[in-house]
Design a protein around this motif. Sequence first.
Motif, short mmCIF file in Angstrom:
data_model
loop_
_atom_site.label_atom_id
_atom_site.label_comp_id
_atom_site.label_asym_id
_atom_site.label_seq_id
_atom_site.Cartn_x
_atom_site.Cartn_y
_atom_site.Cartn_z
N SER A 24 -9.82 -4.06 4.65
CA SER A 24 -10.98 -3.43 5.26
C SER A 24 -11.24 -2.05 4.66
O SER A 24 -10.30 -1.32 4.31
N LEU A 25 -12.49 -1.69 4.59
CA LEU A 25 -12.87 -0.36 4.11
C LEU A 25 -12.35 0.73 5.03
O LEU A 25 -12.22 1.89 4.62
N THR A 26 -12.07 0.41 6.29
CA THR A 26 -11.59 1.42 7.23
C THR A 26 -10.07 1.42 7.39
O THR A 26 -9.53 2.22 8.16
N ALA A 27 -9.38 0.52 6.70
CA ALA A 27 -7.92 0.53 6.74
C ALA A 27 -7.39 1.73 5.96
O ALA A 27 -8.01 2.19 4.99
N ILE A 28 -6.25 2.25 6.38
CA ILE A 28 -5.64 3.41 5.73
C ILE A 28 -4.29 2.98 5.15
O ILE A 28 -3.42 2.49 5.87
N LEU A 29 -4.13 3.18 3.84
CA LEU A 29 -2.89 2.83 3.14
C LEU A 29 -2.24 4.11 2.62
O LEU A 29 -2.85 4.84 1.86
N ALA A 30 -1.00 4.36 3.02
CA ALA A 30 -0.30 5.55 2.56
C ALA A 30 0.31 5.31 1.18
O ALA A 30 0.31 4.20 0.64
N GLU A 31 0.85 6.38 0.61
CA GLU A 31 1.41 6.34 -0.74
C GLU A 31 2.51 5.29 -0.87
O GLU A 31 3.36 5.14 0.00
N GLY A 32 2.46 4.56 -1.97
CA GLY A 32 3.51 3.60 -2.28
C GLY A 32 3.41 2.29 -1.55
O GLY A 32 4.30 1.43 -1.68
N THR A 33 2.33 2.08 -0.79
CA THR A 33 2.14 0.80 -0.10
C THR A 33 1.99 -0.32 -1.12
O THR A 33 1.36 -0.15 -2.16
N GLN A 34 2.55 -1.49 -0.79
CA GLN A 34 2.47 -2.66 -1.68
C GLN A 34 1.86 -3.82 -0.92
O GLN A 34 2.42 -4.29 0.08
#
Length: 207
Positions: free
Chosen positions: A100-110
Amino acid sequence: MNKPIIIIGNGGHASVLTEILLLQHRDILGFTALKEEINSYGLKYLGPDDIVGKYSPEEVELVLGLGTVRISNVRHNIFEEMKSQGYTFSTCIHPKSIISLTAILAEGTQIMAGAIIQPHAQIGENTIINTGVIIEHDCLIGAHVHIAPGTTLSGGVIIGSDSHVGTGSSIIQGIEIGKNTLIGAGSVVVSNIGTSKKAFGVPAKEV
């Protein structure tokens, strides 16, 4: 501009990430391992993990290619050690995932192939969302978590940091799972699970 990549590790999880990086047309310098090994993609063996120190944090990005099958602090510790030295971890997203465009992924997420991450979900740093995982709306996943293949999280689920949710598990809406907790493969979670617990079964019960 994307920096060249060093992959930490050379096992099965690293192979999956290598394919994602190649699909993204990233420049991979090579991989680290305890001893010299053959790489199935022909990547160069650079040396043990401390060889990363020969490269400036401004020159390279890292990808942590170590997977987990249970609770483990190894990924957490490597991530934090490299971050303390100034290195950045690349976020790897398979082009066949849906985010989703509103999902938030932090650094290093796979994010692996076939994963679906719905609106307003938040994924913590160094977390693995594995093949075919469904993360529904408003879920909150902590740092250093592994959501194993085929798992489904309904809306508003909270997973604490350093937890492992086993293959094919299902978690109903609004459930909270504490930090450093293991959910066994194939479990169906219908009630909250505390911190530093193990839970298995249908329905899942703490053991």
